[in-house]
Motif scaffolding. Structure first.
Motif, PDB file in Angstrom:
ATOM      1  N   MET A   7       1.024  -1.319   0.007  1.00  0.00           N
ATOM      2  CA  MET A   7      -0.137  -0.241  -0.321  1.00  0.00           C
ATOM      3  C   MET A   7       0.977   1.195  -0.023  1.00  0.00           C
ATOM      4  SD  MET A   7      -3.513  -0.295   0.355  1.00  0.00           S
ATOM      5  CE  MET A   7      -4.055   1.082   0.864  1.00  0.00           C
ATOM      6  N   VAL A   8       1.515   1.247   0.595  1.00  0.00           N
ATOM      7  CA  VAL A   8       2.953   2.502   0.602  1.00  0.00           C
ATOM      8  C   VAL A   8       3.900   2.125  -0.542  1.00  0.00           C
ATOM      9  CG1 VAL A   8       4.989   3.201   1.930  1.00  0.00           C
ATOM     10  CG2 VAL A   8       3.387   1.627   3.669  1.00  0.00           C
ATOM     11  N   TRP A   9       3.916   1.373  -0.757  1.00  0.00           N
ATOM     12  CA  TRP A   9       4.866   1.648  -1.825  1.00  0.00           C
ATOM     13  C   TRP A   9       4.055   1.902  -3.486  1.00  0.00           C
ATOM     14  CZ3 TRP A   9       9.275   3.070  -4.188  1.00  0.00           C
ATOM     15  CH2 TRP A   9      10.708   2.950  -3.263  1.00  0.00           C
ATOM     16  N   ALA A  10       1.991   1.376  -3.735  1.00  0.00           N
ATOM     17  CA  ALA A  10       1.607   2.253  -4.399  1.00  0.00           C
ATOM     18  C   ALA A  10       1.289   3.677  -3.943  1.00  0.00           C
ATOM     19  CB  ALA A  10       0.121   1.200  -4.031  1.00  0.00           C
ATOM     20  N   GLY A  11       1.440   3.842  -2.933  1.00  0.00           N
ATOM     21  CA  GLY A  11       1.096   5.910  -2.773  1.00  0.00           C
ATOM     22  C   GLY A  11       2.041   6.161  -3.246  1.00  0.00           C
ATOM     23  N   ALA A  66      11.042   3.519 -11.601  1.00  0.00           N
ATOM     24  CA  ALA A  66      12.101   2.615 -10.574  1.00  0.00           C
ATOM     25  C   ALA A  66      11.587   2.000  -9.633  1.00  0.00           C
ATOM     26  CB  ALA A  66      13.081   3.475  -9.747  1.00  0.00           C
ATOM     27  N   GLY A  67      10.620   2.056  -9.059  1.00  0.00           N
ATOM     28  CA  GLY A  67       9.499   1.866  -8.154  1.00  0.00           C
ATOM     29  C   GLY A  67       8.702   0.901  -8.176  1.00  0.00           C
ATOM     30  N   LEU A  68       8.531   0.895  -9.566  1.00  0.00           N
ATOM     31  CA  LEU A  68       7.815   0.124  -9.820  1.00  0.00           C
ATOM     32  C   LEU A  68       8.581  -1.271 -10.321  1.00  0.00           C
ATOM     33  CD1 LEU A  68       4.789  -0.602 -11.228  1.00  0.00           C
ATOM     34  CD2 LEU A  68       6.033  -0.125 -13.781  1.00  0.00           C
ATOM     35  N   TYR A  69       9.932  -1.211 -10.220  1.00  0.00           N
ATOM     36  CA  TYR A  69      10.879  -2.046 -11.240  1.00  0.00           C
ATOM     37  C   TYR A  69      11.115  -2.858  -9.460  1.00  0.00           C
ATOM     38  CZ  TYR A  69      14.607  -4.489 -12.229  1.00  0.00           C
ATOM     39  OH  TYR A  69      15.227  -5.923 -12.313  1.00  0.00           O
ATOM     40  N   GLY A  70      11.077  -2.250  -8.673  1.00  0.00           N
ATOM     41  CA  GLY A  70      12.130  -2.824  -7.258  1.00  0.00           C
ATOM     42  C   GLY A  70      10.676  -3.313  -6.637  1.00  0.00           C
ATOM     43  N   ALA A  71       9.508  -2.589  -6.277  1.00  0.00           N
ATOM     44  CA  ALA A  71       8.461  -2.578  -5.635  1.00  0.00           C
ATOM     45  C   ALA A  71       7.420  -3.926  -5.851  1.00  0.00           C
ATOM     46  CB  ALA A  71       7.805  -1.608  -5.357  1.00  0.00           C
ATOM     47  N   THR A 294       9.629  -8.673  -2.094  1.00  0.00           N
ATOM     48  CA  THR A 294       9.397  -9.911  -1.271  1.00  0.00           C
ATOM     49  C   THR A 294       9.435  -8.346   0.189  1.00  0.00           C
ATOM     50  OG1 THR A 294      11.503  -9.920  -0.877  1.00  0.00           O
ATOM     51  CG2 THR A 294      11.076 -11.284  -1.802  1.00  0.00           C
ATOM     52  N   HIS A 295       9.084  -8.512   1.135  1.00  0.00           N
ATOM     53  CA  HIS A 295       8.368  -7.621   1.885  1.00  0.00           C
ATOM     54  C   HIS A 295      10.495  -6.683   2.600  1.00  0.00           C
ATOM     55  CE1 HIS A 295       7.159  -6.084   5.782  1.00  0.00           C
ATOM     56  NE2 HIS A 295       8.290  -5.921   6.148  1.00  0.00           N
ATOM     57  N   SER A 296      11.461  -7.730   2.762  1.00  0.00           N
ATOM     58  CA  SER A 296      12.596  -7.358   2.934  1.00  0.00           C
ATOM     59  C   SER A 296      13.008  -6.169   1.687  1.00  0.00           C
ATOM     60  CB  SER A 296      13.588  -8.113   3.136  1.00  0.00           C
ATOM     61  OG  SER A 296      14.129  -8.837   1.386  1.00  0.00           O
ATOM     62  N   SER A 297      12.912  -6.891   0.381  1.00  0.00           N
ATOM     63  CA  SER A 297      13.213  -5.874  -1.015  1.00  0.00           C
ATOM     64  C   SER A 297      12.430  -4.444  -0.771  1.00  0.00           C
ATOM     65  CB  SER A 297      12.774  -6.432  -2.001  1.00  0.00           C
ATOM     66  OG  SER A 297      13.449  -8.073  -2.109  1.00  0.00           O
ATOM     67  N   GLN A 298      10.926  -4.575  -0.507  1.00  0.00           N
ATOM     68  CA  GLN A 298      10.279  -3.254  -0.371  1.00  0.00           C
ATOM     69  C   GLN A 298      10.812  -2.320   0.684  1.00  0.00           C
ATOM     70  OE1 GLN A 298       6.630  -4.679  -0.361  1.00  0.00           O
ATOM     71  NE2 GLN A 298       6.732  -4.351  -2.517  1.00  0.00           N
ATOM     72  N   LEU A 299      10.914  -3.426   1.544  1.00  0.00           N
ATOM     73  CA  LEU A 299      11.398  -2.359   3.107  1.00  0.00           C
ATOM     74  C   LEU A 299      13.011  -1.496   2.388  1.00  0.00           C
ATOM     75  CD1 LEU A 299      10.952  -1.384   5.920  1.00  0.00           C
ATOM     76  CD2 LEU A 299      11.837  -3.602   6.674  1.00  0.00           C
ATOM     77  N   PHE A 300      13.355  -1.940   2.068  1.00  0.00           N
ATOM     78  CA  PHE A 300      15.311  -1.918   1.940  1.00  0.00           C
ATOM     79  C   PHE A 300      15.318  -0.444   0.353  1.00  0.00           C
ATOM     80  CE2 PHE A 300      19.425  -2.243  -1.404  1.00  0.00           C
ATOM     81  CZ  PHE A 300      19.494  -1.677  -0.280  1.00  0.00           C
ATOM     82  N   GLY A 304      15.912   3.951   1.353  1.00  0.00           N
ATOM     83  CA  GLY A 304      16.509   5.086   0.262  1.00  0.00           C
ATOM     84  C   GLY A 304      15.958   6.003   0.052  1.00  0.00           C
ATOM     85  N   THR A 305      13.789   5.897  -0.826  1.00  0.00           N
ATOM     86  CA  THR A 305      12.804   6.197  -0.860  1.00  0.00           C
ATOM     87  C   THR A 305      12.934   7.598   0.067  1.00  0.00           C
ATOM     88  OG1 THR A 305      12.088   5.145  -2.208  1.00  0.00           O
ATOM     89  CG2 THR A 305      11.315   6.218  -2.351  1.00  0.00           C
ATOM     90  N   VAL A 306      12.388   7.201   1.247  1.00  0.00           N
ATOM     91  CA  VAL A 306      12.118   8.139   2.396  1.00  0.00           C
ATOM     92  C   VAL A 306      13.235   9.265   2.676  1.00  0.00           C
ATOM     93  CG1 VAL A 306      12.203   8.166   4.749  1.00  0.00           C
ATOM     94  CG2 VAL A 306      11.277   6.701   3.411  1.00  0.00           C
ATOM     95  N   ILE A 307      14.405   8.992   2.598  1.00  0.00           N
ATOM     96  CA  ILE A 307      15.686   9.715   2.100  1.00  0.00           C
ATOM     97  C   ILE A 307      15.755  11.004   1.063  1.00  0.00           C
ATOM     98  CG2 ILE A 307      18.058  10.495   2.085  1.00  0.00           C
ATOM     99  CD1 ILE A 307      18.361   7.618   3.955  1.00  0.00           C
ATOM    100  N   ILE A 308      15.910   9.997  -0.162  1.00  0.00           N
ATOM    101  CA  ILE A 308      15.434  10.473  -1.800  1.00  0.00           C
ATOM    102  C   ILE A 308      14.804  11.608  -1.791  1.00  0.00           C
ATOM    103  CG2 ILE A 308      15.991  10.605  -4.170  1.00  0.00           C
ATOM    104  CD1 ILE A 308      18.689  10.237  -2.275  1.00  0.00           C
ATOM    105  N   LEU A 309      13.395  10.936  -1.860  1.00  0.00           N
ATOM    106  CA  LEU A 309      12.094  11.459  -1.998  1.00  0.00           C
ATOM    107  C   LEU A 309      12.761  13.059  -1.988  1.00  0.00           C
ATOM    108  CD1 LEU A 309       9.504  11.883  -3.922  1.00  0.00           C
ATOM    109  CD2 LEU A 309       8.861  10.041  -2.000  1.00  0.00           C
ATOM    110  N   PRO A 310      11.986  13.260  -0.589  1.00  0.00           N
ATOM    111  CA  PRO A 310      12.138  15.094   0.198  1.00  0.00           C
ATOM    112  C   PRO A 310      13.145  15.750  -0.311  1.00  0.00           C
ATOM    113  CG  PRO A 310      11.921  13.233   2.200  1.00  0.00           C
ATOM    114  CD  PRO A 310      12.521  12.975   0.770  1.00  0.00           C
ATOM    115  N   ILE A 311      13.651  15.605  -0.652  1.00  0.00           N
ATOM    116  CA  ILE A 311      15.470  16.645  -1.421  1.00  0.00           C
ATOM    117  C   ILE A 311      14.266  16.348  -2.719  1.00  0.00           C
ATOM    118  CG2 ILE A 311      18.255  16.216  -2.053  1.00  0.00           C
ATOM    119  CD1 ILE A 311      18.290  14.124   0.006  1.00  0.00           C
ATOM    120  N   ILE A 312      14.569  15.703  -3.463  1.00  0.00           N
ATOM    121  CA  ILE A 312      13.778  15.826  -5.450  1.00  0.00           C
ATOM    122  C   ILE A 312      12.676  16.592  -4.989  1.00  0.00           C
ATOM    123  CG2 ILE A 312      12.378  14.841  -6.994  1.00  0.00           C
ATOM    124  CD1 ILE A 312      14.162  12.386  -5.794  1.00  0.00           C
TER     125      ILE A 312
END
Length: 335
Positions: A7-11, A66-71, A294-300, A304-312
């Motif tokens: 759900m988080v990644w879909a958002g 990139a989000g679609l590919y990773g999540a 997998t849960h671990s892949s989405q969490l990992f 990074g997204t939480v750090i980068i997205l606000p900068i963008i």
């Protein structure tokens, strides 16, 4: 606390794609209305309104892809084979358009050719983005998480109409942006274009909505069954109010209102799209949970997204703030 990472990644992906369509939409829209202006000096003003920001706008496409590919790797592996040709043609249009943008400022005798490249690159990129949207809405054939359709399933009357419809959407956004950024006779010509473009866009929205509901029974059931009609009724009503507001703002020469209301129209259309396909990420049957990594892949990836997205987001905000204001003929621009 157990977080529903799909759900988080879909958002996040939905936000990234909307920001891309919103920002690069008016940027591409300028290329679509470029043919209405024949003087080189006027065309330079149009380009100068987006020269500092156009390449940064495309950052959000990278974020969404990139989000679609990773999540959601299953969705990525399904969507791409079903739409290889329109994706390649869309990217080629963006590349060709970007090259024209850069080289036009250096050209002399070849200037008309680079103008044509800018126009056709904008048309090609926009049209095939709309085709991708239509392909997704009409549904993709999937079996055991894999695409099982034909190479040209994406090509249909509905997807082609969506491609044309997105061109009018971006043209309205581009016209609204230019009303804000220009003045004088150039701005008056933008006001004159805004009404007919918006009227055509309203027709496009009505046709796509009816066509989707008639062609996809599950979508019609989503919108019109039980209390859903009452819940979702504000969406079409707000569309009509937004169109009326654009016409009113043009008549009263309120500069910022047409663009803001055009963005509201875009948001309403995007909201309608999400309502129509949810919780599927690939209609008609692949949900966000079935397509997830997998849960671990989405969490990992999320860390990074939480750090980068606000900068963008801060960077994007700052570039628009720094380069705010009118753009006029003779100003120092993009060379």
């Amino acid at each position: 606390m157990n977080i529903d990472l799909p759900m988080v990644w879909a958002g996040i992906i939905a936000l990234g794609l909307f920001l891309y369509v919103m920002l690069d939409g008016f940027d591409l829209g300028i290329g679509l209305i470029f043919p209405f202006f024949e003087k080189s000096s006027e065309r330079q003003v149009l380009l100068n309104t987006v020269a500092p920001v156009w390449d940064g706008n495309e950052t959000f496409m990278v974020l969404g892809g990139a989000g679609l590919y990773g999540a959601f790797p299953v969705a990525y592996a399904t969507l791409l084979p079903a739409n290889y040709l329109p994706v390649v043609l869309m990217l080629a249009g963006l590349i060709f358009r970007g090259a024209a943008f850069e080289l036009r400022g250096k050209a002399k005798r070849s200037l008309p050719l680079w103008d044509l490249a800018f126009i056709f690159g904008s048309v090609q990129a926009t049209f095939f983005q709309g085709v991708l949207l239509g392909s997704l809405l009409q549904g993709i054939k999937i079996h055991n998480g894999q695409f099982v359709g034909a190479a040209f399933d994406w090509m249909s009357p509905f997807s082609i109409f969506c491609g044309l419809g997105l061109m009018f959407t971006y043209a309205v956004l581009g016209c609204g942006w230019l009303i804000i950024k220009t003045d004088g006779m150039l701005q008056e010509r933008m006001y004159a274009l805004m009404k007919p473009l918006t009227f055509i866009l309203l027709g496009v929205i009505m046709v796509v909505s009816a066509w989707t509901a008639l062609g996809q029974p599950t979508v019609a059931q989503r919108w019109f069954t039980g209390h859903n009609l009452l819940y979702f009724l504000p969406v079409p009503l707000l569309v009509l109010v937004s169109v009326w507001g654009i016409f009113r703002a043009v008549d009263m020469r309120i500069e910022a209102a047409p663009f803001r209301l055009a963005l509201l129209l875009l948001f309403l259309g995007y909201t309608g799209f999400i309502i129509s396909i949810w919780p599927n990420i690939i209609p008609p049957s692949l949900t966000i949970w079935e397509a997830s990594a997998t849960h671990s892949s989405q969490l990992f990836s999320l860390v990074g997204t939480v750090i980068i997205l606000p900068i963008i987001l801060v960077y994007s905000y700052m570039q628009y703030r720094v380069f705010r204001g009118k753009v006029r003929e003779g100003d120092h621009g993009y060379h």
